[in-house]
Design a protein around this motif. Structure first.
Motif, mmCIF file in Angstrom:
data_model
loop_
_atom_site.group_PDB
_atom_site.id
_atom_site.type_symbol
_atom_site.label_atom_id
_atom_site.label_comp_id
_atom_site.label_asym_id
_atom_site.label_seq_id
_atom_site.Cartn_x
_atom_site.Cartn_y
_atom_site.Cartn_z
ATOM 1 N N ILE A 133 0.826 -1.227 0.000
ATOM 2 C CA ILE A 133 0.000 0.000 0.000
ATOM 3 C C ILE A 133 0.853 1.267 0.000
ATOM 4 N N MET A 134 2.160 1.108 -0.057
ATOM 5 C CA MET A 134 3.040 2.282 -0.018
ATOM 6 C C MET A 134 2.782 3.272 -1.156
ATOM 7 N N PRO A 135 2.536 2.826 -2.402
ATOM 8 C CA PRO A 135 2.222 3.815 -3.454
ATOM 9 C C PRO A 135 1.004 4.669 -3.107
ATOM 10 N N THR A 136 -0.024 4.050 -2.546
ATOM 11 C CA THR A 136 -1.216 4.799 -2.143
ATOM 12 C C THR A 136 -0.886 5.785 -1.035
ATOM 13 N N ILE A 137 -0.100 5.348 -0.068
ATOM 14 C CA ILE A 137 0.289 6.221 1.043
ATOM 15 C C ILE A 137 1.055 7.437 0.524
ATOM 16 N N MET A 138 1.997 7.208 -0.382
ATOM 17 C CA MET A 138 2.827 8.308 -0.876
ATOM 18 C C MET A 138 2.015 9.298 -1.702
ATOM 19 N N ILE A 139 1.101 8.807 -2.531
ATOM 20 C CA ILE A 139 0.289 9.705 -3.343
ATOM 21 C C ILE A 139 -0.584 10.579 -2.456
ATOM 22 N N LEU A 140 -1.218 9.981 -1.453
ATOM 23 C CA LEU A 140 -2.077 10.748 -0.546
ATOM 24 C C LEU A 140 -1.254 11.706 0.313
ATOM 25 N N LEU A 141 -0.035 11.313 0.657
ATOM 26 C CA LEU A 141 0.837 12.201 1.431
ATOM 27 C C LEU A 141 1.239 13.418 0.605
ATOM 28 N N ILE A 142 1.556 13.202 -0.660
ATOM 29 C CA ILE A 142 1.909 14.321 -1.542
ATOM 30 C C ILE A 142 0.747 15.302 -1.646
ATOM 31 N N LEU A 143 -0.461 14.777 -1.849
ATOM 32 C CA LEU A 143 -1.636 15.638 -1.940
ATOM 33 C C LEU A 143 -1.874 16.381 -0.634
ATOM 34 N N ARG A 144 -1.629 15.711 0.486
ATOM 35 C CA ARG A 144 -1.812 16.348 1.791
ATOM 36 C C ARG A 144 -0.816 17.480 1.995
ATOM 37 N N VAL A 145 0.428 17.255 1.604
ATOM 38 C CA VAL A 145 1.450 18.305 1.732
ATOM 39 C C VAL A 145 1.099 19.497 0.853
ATOM 40 N N GLY A 146 0.466 19.238 -0.296
ATOM 41 C CA GLY A 146 0.063 20.322 -1.188
ATOM 42 C C GLY A 146 -0.981 21.237 -0.604
ATOM 43 N N HIS A 147 -1.614 20.831 0.507
ATOM 44 C CA HIS A 147 -2.595 21.672 1.186
ATOM 45 C C HIS A 147 -2.101 22.084 2.574
ATOM 46 N N LEU A 148 -0.781 22.041 2.765
ATOM 47 C CA LEU A 148 -0.223 22.257 4.095
ATOM 48 C C LEU A 148 -0.551 23.642 4.649
ATOM 49 N N LEU A 149 -0.568 24.660 3.798
ATOM 50 C CA LEU A 149 -0.845 26.016 4.265
ATOM 51 C C LEU A 149 -2.323 26.389 4.175
ATOM 52 N N SER A 150 -3.164 25.411 3.928
ATOM 53 C CA SER A 150 -4.599 25.705 3.874
ATOM 54 C C SER A 150 -5.210 25.802 5.261
ATOM 55 N N GLY A 151 -4.444 25.372 6.277
ATOM 56 C CA GLY A 151 -4.937 25.509 7.640
ATOM 57 C C GLY A 151 -6.019 24.518 7.993
ATOM 58 N N GLY A 152 -6.078 23.388 7.295
ATOM 59 C CA GLY A 152 -7.079 22.382 7.626
ATOM 60 C C GLY A 152 -8.473 22.796 7.215
ATOM 61 N N SER A 153 -9.444 22.425 8.032
ATOM 62 C CA SER A 153 -10.848 22.707 7.738
ATOM 63 C C SER A 153 -11.181 24.138 8.142
ATOM 64 N N PHE A 154 -11.282 25.017 7.160
ATOM 65 C CA PHE A 154 -11.589 26.421 7.428
ATOM 66 C C PHE A 154 -12.923 26.565 8.155
ATOM 67 N N GLU A 155 -13.937 25.776 7.731
ATOM 68 C CA GLU A 155 -15.262 25.894 8.321
ATOM 69 C C GLU A 155 -15.240 25.544 9.805
ATOM 70 N N LYS A 156 -14.525 24.483 10.165
ATOM 71 C CA LYS A 156 -14.509 24.074 11.577
ATOM 72 C C LYS A 156 -13.773 25.087 12.435
ATOM 73 N N ILE A 157 -12.676 25.619 11.926
ATOM 74 C CA ILE A 157 -11.956 26.654 12.672
ATOM 75 C C ILE A 157 -12.847 27.871 12.871
ATOM 76 N N LEU A 158 -13.552 28.257 11.821
ATOM 77 C CA LEU A 158 -14.424 29.427 11.886
ATOM 78 C C LEU A 158 -15.535 29.228 12.913
ATOM 79 N N LEU A 159 -16.027 28.001 13.043
ATOM 80 C CA LEU A 159 -17.115 27.719 13.977
ATOM 81 C C LEU A 159 -16.634 27.547 15.410
ATOM 82 N N LEU A 160 -15.364 27.184 15.605
ATOM 83 C CA LEU A 160 -14.858 26.916 16.944
ATOM 84 C C LEU A 160 -14.084 28.084 17.558
ATOM 85 N N TYR A 161 -13.454 28.896 16.715
ATOM 86 C CA TYR A 161 -12.588 29.927 17.293
ATOM 87 C C TYR A 161 -13.386 31.148 17.732
ATOM 88 N N ASN A 162 -12.751 31.991 18.511
ATOM 89 C CA ASN A 162 -13.338 33.234 19.001
ATOM 90 C C ASN A 162 -12.190 34.173 19.339
#
Length: 306
Positions: free
Chosen positions: A219-248
């Motif tokens: 399953i390593m090819p699958t892991i690496m592909i998903l990891l690359i995609l995850r790193v490509g969103h590293l500065l997106s700050g995760g789920s914007f909607e959840k942060i917006l609903l939880l922070y104050n």
């Protein structure tokens, strides 16, 4: 050659017309919501006035970019964005892999199906509902404080304390996404050739050796592909909607990220040019991270997106 190429393309379109017709809504979606809005990126270099429109607004060059860099909040939101994303990557990314490996080792199908169903359920709960549950559970009179009161622990308003926000955000994300994320890894595991396990057994490999020498490499090819995609969103700050609903405002010190800052400046303060400049920088950095992660993966493991 051009005529033959055009003829081949035409023949393929006719032969697979229904497949291309199914693809059409996806293409239209990306054109309308991903590529067409790129016309508005020029706002980042203009003093945008809605009355003048995008084209007739005055050019200001890199004024918004310099203003953002010199802003009092620059380092805070960059630090929070990186920390939330890195913590989310460290804890949320391996969790579905571990769950998939554990589920694959279960031999009781009924128990495995029950565990899978329970772990999948949080994914289908709306982010708004999840945030509402977190607010109720973590309130000073919520479920968590009621449980800790049995051990003579004083009530805490968790969502009003900056030091608790990252723990709450990451742990709730793991709980919500671990089951659903394990599906793709279970599918990858099911695609491994069973003869490899038989060969490992013949060589005397136990369950742990089979997992490390057969399952993980499979399953390593699958892991690496998903990891690359995850790193490509590293500065997106995760789920914007959840942060917006939880922070104050009391937790801005640890919860305010680039996307929430853009939201406040762009939609609440109507500073469209400034917010567009921030978003453009964020997307460019994410693009560079994606290219870098893909290049490193190609060099180190030969698994890549392109």
């Amino acid at each position: 050659m051009k005529a033959l190429s055009f003829q081949a393309v035409t023949k393929d379109l006719v032969r697979n017309k229904y497949i291309y017709l199914m693809l059409l809504p996806v293409v239209v979606f990306y054109i309308v919501f991903m590529y067409a809005p790129m016309y508005g990126l020029q706002i980042a270099f203009k003093d945008f006035m809605p009355t003048k429109g995008i084209w007739n607004s005055d050019w200001v060059g890199f004024k918004h970019f310099v203003s953002f860099y010199n802003s009092y909040y620059f380092w805070r939101i960059v630090r929070n964005t990186l920390l939330l994303s890195v913590f989310d990557l460290i804890f949320s990314f391996p969790a579905p892999i571990l769950l998939a490996l554990l589920l694959n080792e279960l031999r009781n199908k009924l128990f495995r199906n029950i565990v899978q169903s329970i772990s999948y359920l949080p994914h289908f709960i709306s982010i708004v509902v999840i945030a509402g549950m977190m607010v109720d559970f973590l309130a000073s009179d919520g479920l968590i404080n009621q449980i800790t009161s049995w051990f003579d622990v004083k009530p805490i308003s968790y969502l009003l304390l900056p030091q608790w926000f990252r723990t709450i955000y990451v742990s709730s994300g793991v709980w919500q996404g671990v089951g659903w994320g394990s599906i793709i890894y279970l599918a990858a595991i099911s695609g491994i050739d069973p003869s490899l396990y038989e060969a490992a057994k013949v060589d005397g490999a136990g369950r742990l050796r089979q997992l490390t020498n057969v399952t993980l490499p499979g399953i390593m090819p699958t892991i690496m592909i998903l990891l690359i995609l995850r790193v490509g969103h590293l500065l997106s700050g995760g789920s914007f909607e959840k942060i917006l609903l939880l922070y104050n405002p009391t937790t801005y010190e640890t919860s305010d990220v680039i996307s929430t800052f853009v939201y406040r400046r762009g939609l609440l303060q109507f500073d469209y040019g400034f917010s567009t400049a921030i978003g453009l920088v964020n997307n460019l950095v994410n693009f560079v991270l994606l290219l870098t992660a893909n290049a490193l993966s190609r060099r180190m493991s030969e698994h890549k997106l392109w």
